[in-house]
Design a protein around this motif. Sequence first.
Motif, short mmCIF file in Angstrom:
data_model
loop_
_atom_site.label_atom_id
_atom_site.label_comp_id
_atom_site.label_asym_id
_atom_site.label_seq_id
_atom_site.Cartn_x
_atom_site.Cartn_y
_atom_site.Cartn_z
N VAL A 162 -17.52 24.04 10.27
CA VAL A 162 -17.55 25.24 11.10
C VAL A 162 -18.87 25.99 10.93
CG1 VAL A 162 -16.50 27.52 11.45
CG2 VAL A 162 -15.04 25.51 11.17
N VAL A 163 -19.30 26.14 9.69
CA VAL A 163 -20.54 26.88 9.43
C VAL A 163 -21.75 26.13 9.96
CG1 VAL A 163 -22.06 27.73 7.61
CG2 VAL A 163 -19.60 28.11 7.45
N ILE A 164 -21.83 24.85 9.68
CA ILE A 164 -23.01 24.09 10.11
C ILE A 164 -23.03 23.91 11.62
CG2 ILE A 164 -22.16 21.69 10.07
CD1 ILE A 164 -24.72 21.02 8.46
N GLY A 165 -21.87 24.07 12.27
CA GLY A 165 -21.86 23.99 13.72
C GLY A 165 -22.27 25.28 14.40
N ALA A 166 -22.02 26.43 13.74
CA ALA A 166 -22.28 27.73 14.37
C ALA A 166 -23.58 28.37 13.94
CB ALA A 166 -21.12 28.68 14.07
N ALA A 167 -24.00 28.18 12.70
CA ALA A 167 -25.18 28.87 12.17
C ALA A 167 -26.45 28.60 12.98
CB ALA A 167 -25.38 28.50 10.70
N PRO A 168 -26.73 27.36 13.41
CA PRO A 168 -27.96 27.14 14.20
C PRO A 168 -28.01 27.96 15.49
CG PRO A 168 -27.12 25.05 13.39
CD PRO A 168 -26.07 26.08 13.10
N SER A 169 -26.86 28.14 16.16
CA SER A 169 -26.85 28.93 17.39
C SER A 169 -27.15 30.39 17.10
CB SER A 169 -25.48 28.82 18.08
OG SER A 169 -25.23 27.49 18.48
N VAL A 170 -26.60 30.91 16.00
CA VAL A 170 -26.88 32.29 15.62
C VAL A 170 -28.36 32.46 15.29
CG1 VAL A 170 -26.35 34.12 13.97
CG2 VAL A 170 -24.53 32.61 14.79
N ALA A 171 -28.91 31.51 14.53
CA ALA A 171 -30.33 31.58 14.15
C ALA A 171 -31.23 31.51 15.38
CB ALA A 171 -30.66 30.45 13.18
N ASN A 172 -30.94 30.60 16.30
CA ASN A 172 -31.76 30.47 17.51
C ASN A 172 -31.67 31.70 18.39
OD1 ASN A 172 -33.23 28.10 17.38
ND2 ASN A 172 -31.57 26.83 18.17
N GLY A 173 -30.48 32.33 18.44
CA GLY A 173 -30.34 33.55 19.22
C GLY A 173 -31.21 34.66 18.67
N LEU A 174 -31.23 34.81 17.34
CA LEU A 174 -32.06 35.84 16.74
C LEU A 174 -33.54 35.54 16.90
CD1 LEU A 174 -32.24 38.42 15.10
CD2 LEU A 174 -32.04 37.06 13.01
N ILE A 175 -33.91 34.26 16.74
CA ILE A 175 -35.32 33.87 16.89
C ILE A 175 -35.80 34.17 18.31
CG2 ILE A 175 -36.90 31.91 16.93
CD1 ILE A 175 -35.18 30.67 14.68
N SER A 176 -34.99 33.81 19.30
CA SER A 176 -35.37 34.06 20.70
C SER A 176 -35.49 35.56 20.97
CB SER A 176 -34.34 33.44 21.64
OG SER A 176 -34.29 32.04 21.48
N GLY A 177 -34.55 36.33 20.42
CA GLY A 177 -34.62 37.77 20.62
C GLY A 177 -35.86 38.39 20.02
N ILE A 178 -36.22 37.96 18.82
CA ILE A 178 -37.41 38.50 18.16
C ILE A 178 -38.68 38.06 18.90
CG2 ILE A 178 -38.79 38.41 16.04
CD1 ILE A 178 -36.17 38.27 14.48
N ASP A 179 -38.69 36.81 19.39
CA ASP A 179 -39.87 36.31 20.10
C ASP A 179 -40.15 37.10 21.37
OD1 ASP A 179 -40.34 34.40 18.21
OD2 ASP A 179 -39.44 32.75 19.34
N TYR A 180 -39.10 37.62 22.01
CA TYR A 180 -39.28 38.32 23.28
C TYR A 180 -39.30 39.84 23.15
CZ TYR A 180 -38.86 33.95 25.81
OH TYR A 180 -39.08 32.69 26.30
N VAL A 181 -39.47 40.34 21.92
CA VAL A 181 -39.70 41.77 21.74
C VAL A 181 -41.06 42.11 22.35
CG1 VAL A 181 -40.05 43.62 20.08
CG2 VAL A 181 -38.28 41.92 19.66
N PRO A 182 -41.15 43.06 23.26
CA PRO A 182 -42.44 43.38 23.89
C PRO A 182 -43.52 43.71 22.87
CG PRO A 182 -40.65 44.49 25.04
CD PRO A 182 -40.04 43.90 23.80
N ARG A 183 -44.71 43.15 23.08
CA ARG A 183 -45.82 43.40 22.15
C ARG A 183 -46.17 44.89 22.09
NH1 ARG A 183 -45.25 39.46 19.10
NH2 ARG A 183 -43.23 39.53 20.14
N THR A 184 -45.96 45.57 23.23
CA THR A 184 -46.26 47.01 23.25
C THR A 184 -45.40 47.74 22.24
OG1 THR A 184 -46.80 46.83 25.60
CG2 THR A 184 -46.43 49.04 24.72
N TRP A 185 -44.14 47.37 22.13
CA TRP A 185 -43.25 48.02 21.18
C TRP A 185 -43.73 47.80 19.75
CZ3 TRP A 185 -37.48 47.22 22.95
CH2 TRP A 185 -37.36 47.67 24.28
N LEU A 186 -44.22 46.59 19.48
CA LEU A 186 -44.72 46.31 18.13
C LEU A 186 -45.94 47.16 17.80
CD1 LEU A 186 -44.34 42.40 18.07
CD2 LEU A 186 -42.80 44.13 17.12
N ARG A 187 -46.82 47.32 18.80
CA ARG A 187 -48.00 48.15 18.56
C ARG A 187 -47.61 49.61 18.35
NH1 ARG A 187 -50.32 44.53 22.44
NH2 ARG A 187 -49.79 45.91 24.17
#
Length: 294
Positions: A164-189
Motif C-alpha cells: 500500500v505504501v510503496i504504491g501510493a508514496a510515489p504519487s504523493v511525492a510527484n504531486g508535491l514536486i510538480s506543485g513546487i516546480d510550478y510556484v511562480p518565480r515572482t512569488w519566490l523573489r
Amino acid sequence: MQAEIPTARKESSAAADRVTGLDALELGGKSERPALGIRVWRSAWPKLLAIAIVLSIWQIVVWSEWKPIYVLPGPGTVFEDLGNLITTASFWDGVRLTMVRALTGFALAVAIGTIVGAAVSQFAPLRAAIGSLITGLQTMPSIMWFPLAILLFQIGESAIMFVVVIGAAPSVANGLISGIDYVPRTWLRVGQVLGMTGFAKYRHLILPASLPSFISGLKQGWAFSWRSLMAGELLVIVPGALSIGVRMQQSRDLNESSLVICFIIVVLVIGILIDVLFKAADNALRKRWGLSGT
C-alpha cells in the motif's frame, strides 16, 4: 473661486460614480445562490440517471440469460442480499478493518511521499538521481510487489502495508514536486525580499502555493493505495482478519455470486465517498484562493 468649488465637487462625485459603476460591472455577473434543495438536485440527478442506466442494462443482460441466474443474479436479488448484509455486525467489523488498513497505509505514504518530494525538489543532484525512479515506481502495477512483500514479511499485515505504501508514496511525492516546480518565480523573489529562508520559506510560501497540485497527488495516491489494498486483501489472507477482501474471496469460493457483487458495490461506494471528500477539500481550497466561480 466659489464657482470652482462646486465644479471640483461635481468632478469628484463623477469619479466616485465611475468607480462605483466599475465595481458594479465587475460584480454584475454574481447572483444569489439557489436554494439548497435546488443545488442538491442539480448535483444529484446526473448521478441518479447514471445509476438508473447501469441498473437497466444489468437487468436486461440478466433477462437475456447470457449467464445462469446463479452466476449473474439480478439487481433485485443483489440489493436484497446487500440489505441483509449491512445489518450484520461481522460486515461492519470487516469494513472497519479494511478502513483502518487503508488510512494507516495512506498516512504512512503521505508522510514518506511528502518528505521525499520536498527533498527531491530542493536538491538538484537528488532529483537527477531518483526523479525518474519515482515516476517509474508510480507507473508500476502494485500487484507486482506482492511476491516480494510475502518473501520479506510473510503472510501478515506488514506485507499488505508495504505494498500500500510503496504504491501510493510515489504519487504523493510527484504531486508535491510538480506543485513546487510550478510556484511562480515572482512569488519566490517576493519571498526573498521579505527575508524568507529555510523552513519559513517552505512553511509560508512554497507549500501553500503548491497545495493544488499536492491535493491532486494525494487524491491519486489514495486511488493507488485503495487498489493496492483490495488486491492485497484478496492475495494475502491473514488468519482471523475478516476484511472486505477476505469475505469477498470466501463468497467466491462458495460460489455466492450475489455476495461477491455486494462487496464490489461496497468497495465502489467507499471509493465514491472518499472522492467526494477530496473534491470538497479541493473546492474549499479554490474558494479560499478566489478560483471558484461561485
